[in-house]
Write an enzyme that holds these catalytic residues in place. Structure first.
Site, PDB file in Angstrom:
ATOM      1  N   ASN A   1       0.126  10.614   5.771  1.00 46.11           N
ATOM      2  CA  ASN A   1      -1.121  10.147   6.578  1.00 46.11           C
ATOM      3  C   ASN A   1      -2.159  11.136   6.341  1.00 46.11           C
ATOM      4  O   ASN A   1      -3.194  10.910   6.160  1.00 46.11           O
ATOM      5  CB  ASN A   1      -0.589   9.694   7.927  1.00 46.11           C
ATOM      6  CG  ASN A   1      -0.086   8.387   7.983  1.00 46.11           C
ATOM      7  OD1 ASN A   1      -0.885   7.287   7.788  1.00 46.11           O
ATOM      8  ND2 ASN A   1       0.992   8.304   8.144  1.00 46.11           N
TER       9      ASN A   1
ATOM     10  N   THR B   1       2.612  -8.777  11.859  1.00 46.73           N
ATOM     11  CA  THR B   1       2.546  -7.443  11.289  1.00 46.73           C
ATOM     12  C   THR B   1       1.543  -7.280  10.194  1.00 46.73           C
ATOM     13  O   THR B   1       0.507  -8.023  10.364  1.00 46.73           O
ATOM     14  CB  THR B   1       3.972  -7.329  10.348  1.00 46.73           C
ATOM     15  OG1 THR B   1       4.288  -5.842  10.374  1.00 46.73           O
ATOM     16  CG2 THR B   1       3.994  -8.221   9.347  1.00 46.73           C
TER      17      THR B   1
ATOM     18  N   LYS C   1       4.117  -6.728   3.921  1.00 48.45           N
ATOM     19  CA  LYS C   1       3.970  -5.491   3.568  1.00 48.45           C
ATOM     20  C   LYS C   1       3.688  -4.780   4.919  1.00 48.45           C
ATOM     21  O   LYS C   1       3.281  -5.298   5.767  1.00 48.45           O
ATOM     22  CB  LYS C   1       2.704  -5.251   2.589  1.00 48.45           C
ATOM     23  CG  LYS C   1       1.538  -5.568   3.298  1.00 48.45           C
ATOM     24  CD  LYS C   1       0.905  -4.850   3.903  1.00 48.45           C
ATOM     25  CE  LYS C   1       0.792  -3.332   3.092  1.00 48.45           C
ATOM     26  NZ  LYS C   1       0.096  -2.267   4.186  1.00 48.45           N
TER      27      LYS C   1
ATOM     28  N   SER D   1      -6.943  10.659   0.009  1.00 47.10           N
ATOM     29  CA  SER D   1      -7.032  11.330  -1.252  1.00 47.10           C
ATOM     30  C   SER D   1      -6.562  10.885  -2.486  1.00 47.10           C
ATOM     31  O   SER D   1      -5.961   9.892  -2.416  1.00 47.10           O
ATOM     32  CB  SER D   1      -6.640  12.905  -0.843  1.00 47.10           C
ATOM     33  OG  SER D   1      -5.267  12.556  -0.418  1.00 47.10           O
TER      34      SER D   1
ATOM     35  N   THR E   1       0.940  -1.180  -0.021  1.00 49.63           N
ATOM     36  CA  THR E   1      -0.188   0.135   0.031  1.00 49.63           C
ATOM     37  C   THR E   1       0.868   1.320  -0.025  1.00 49.63           C
ATOM     38  O   THR E   1       1.471   1.683  -1.048  1.00 49.63           O
ATOM     39  CB  THR E   1      -0.760   0.055   1.276  1.00 49.63           C
ATOM     40  OG1 THR E   1      -0.264  -0.236   2.434  1.00 49.63           O
ATOM     41  CG2 THR E   1      -2.004  -1.084   1.277  1.00 49.63           C
TER      42      THR E   1
ATOM     43  N   GLU F   1       6.753   4.856   7.242  1.00 50.38           N
ATOM     44  CA  GLU F   1       6.364   6.045   6.593  1.00 50.38           C
ATOM     45  C   GLU F   1       7.241   7.429   6.783  1.00 50.38           C
ATOM     46  O   GLU F   1       7.111   7.685   7.844  1.00 50.38           O
ATOM     47  CB  GLU F   1       4.807   6.207   6.544  1.00 50.38           C
ATOM     48  CG  GLU F   1       4.021   5.130   5.970  1.00 50.38           C
ATOM     49  CD  GLU F   1       2.595   5.340   6.365  1.00 50.38           C
ATOM     50  OE1 GLU F   1       1.745   4.940   5.551  1.00 50.38           O
ATOM     51  OE2 GLU F   1       2.018   5.610   7.379  1.00 50.38           O
TER      52      GLU F   1
END
Length: 413
Positions: free
Chosen positions: A408, A197, A186, A413, A160, A285
């Site tokens: 995030n 995870t 992932k 969006s 993702t 991230e």
């Protein structure tokens, strides 16, 4: 959809070579679940008799696929794994449960097996209904294209916000056989695993019974997936599945967890899970730093783990690391708020090999320049000695950067 995210600077140079595993085939497809022009569905199939074990999120708000897998796991056998990215099918009520049933039935029909032998996993946005027709449109096609390689394809299909695919492989002796273990995973955000995870799938051609697999998996996650954190948030979808096909030539049938032949296999499984867990953190991230937090001198191992997680999850510690600031005061704060036994006047803290605090105050030999130089490195080790006992443990995390907020803030969006 948000703009493409740059590959993490902590990413490996290349995806590793993962060999074919006997009894395992797979194919991927573009179903348009959320993303465009990228694969988002994975179908992996297994030979008859394949044994399965799994661990899942202990979130009180699990996804529909997690509930399905927990029920299916009781059978101990698997014929297929269906995974989608872009939609977690979590908090989707009756419609989500129906999607799980329909998609499992669709795969079972294509393969000629029972729906309860189909395992499911979904990752992505929470609360958005997942249309089962998305799977119907691609199942027959992927079932016709099943192949044992290349493993890069399934690793990419389950991503993702990941910036790189994650995989690892080991080959070990098991009796007179050489068996292969491959793993993919992932995860990049919403990472504070509680039993697993976000998504990880491990396959082997060893012949090991489901109860033995389950016992090894339960133990292995403690020092790997349950010892990492990116942002302290546990996913609704955490799923780790281990499949054993028994297809390796001369593979002995292992039905007893005390079988001495399992030693090398157990060690390799531990290594694979730890490698995958580290890759998840390195793809945190917005991450720019990979951080190991070591705690020793605690009253127990459990206490050391809790203190280490308090440090690793602290936004103030993580932002200081992002700013390359050797702010050991924030580490003291995180120890103090953990709720575990600690004595301010016995604490000692190291950044790398440099002791920065000792016996309740700044180390007399502390050098700001030395500590600051160390913080510029991509790999950071923080060590804390509580000074109260023999308990020790370690966890892994990453820094917290502006990019995490941007990723995030734009996620839906």
């Amino acid at each position: 959809m948000a703009a493409t995210i740059a590959v993490s600077p902590l990413a490996p140079a290349a995806f590793p070579e993962l060999p074919a595993v006997g009894g395992v085939r797979f194919a991927t497809a573009e179903a348009g679940i959320k993303y465009r022009n990228r694969t988002d569905v994975l179908l992996m199939t297994f030979d008859k008799g394949t044994q399965v074990a799994g661990v899942f999120t202990r979130s009180k708000c699990p996804s529909a696929p997690v509930d399905w897998c927990k029920a299916a796991l009781a059978g101990g056998k698997a014929r297929a794994l269906l995974v989608n990215s872009g939609n977690a099918n979590a908090f989707t009520g009756k419609r989500g449960r129906e999607t799980v049933k329909l998609s499992a039935a669709s795969v079972a029909k294509a393969l000629g097996c029972r729906p309860k032998e189909i395992f499911l996993a979904s990752t992505g946005v929470i609360g958005e209904p997942l249309d089962a027709k998305k799977f119907d449109a691609v199942i027959d096609d992927v079932a016709a294209r099943l192949a044992p390689e290349p493993w890069l394809d399934p690793a990419k299909a389950i991503m993702t916000t990941d910036t790189f695919p994650k995989g690892v492989s080991r080959q070990v002796a098991l009796g007179d056989a050489t068996v292969t273990i491959n793993g993919i995973a992932k995860g990049a955000g919403m990472i504070a695993p509680d039993m697993a995870t976000m998504l990880s799938f491990v396959v082997t051609d060893a012949a090991i019974s489901a109860p033995v697999l389950q016992g090894m998996l339960d133990k292995a996650v403690s020092g790997s997936f349950n010892s990492i954190t990116v942002d302290s948030d546990t996913s609704t979808s955490d799923t780790l599945l281990l499949f054993a096909t028994g297809a390796a030539a001369n593979a002995p049938s292992i039905v007893d967890a005390r079988d001495r032949r399992l030693g090398a296999f157990r060690k390799a499984l531990d290594e694979i899970l730890l490698d995958l867990a580290h890759q998840v953190v390195k793809d945190g991230e917005g991450a720019r730093k990979f951080v190991e937090v070591r705690v020793k001198g605690a009253t127990s191992k459990r206490s050391a783990k809790k203190i280490a997680l308090s440090i690793a999850n602290s936004p103030l510690v993580k932002t200081a690391i992002a700013g390359e600031d050797a702010n050991w005061g924030r580490v003291v704060m995180a120890v103090g708020k953990s709720g575990e036994p600690a004595d301010r006047d016995r604490l000692a803290i190291w950044f790398g090999g440099t002791r920065v605090a000792h016996r309740g105050e700044r180390d007399p030999a502390y050098s700001e320049d030395t500590a600051s130089d160390y913080m510029k490195r991509p790999n950071i080790v923080l060590t804390v000695d509580i000074g109260l006992g023999d308990g020790e443990d370690r966890v892994w995390t990453c820094d917290l950067t502006k990019e995490y907020v941007a990723i995030n803030g734009d996620y839906r969006s």
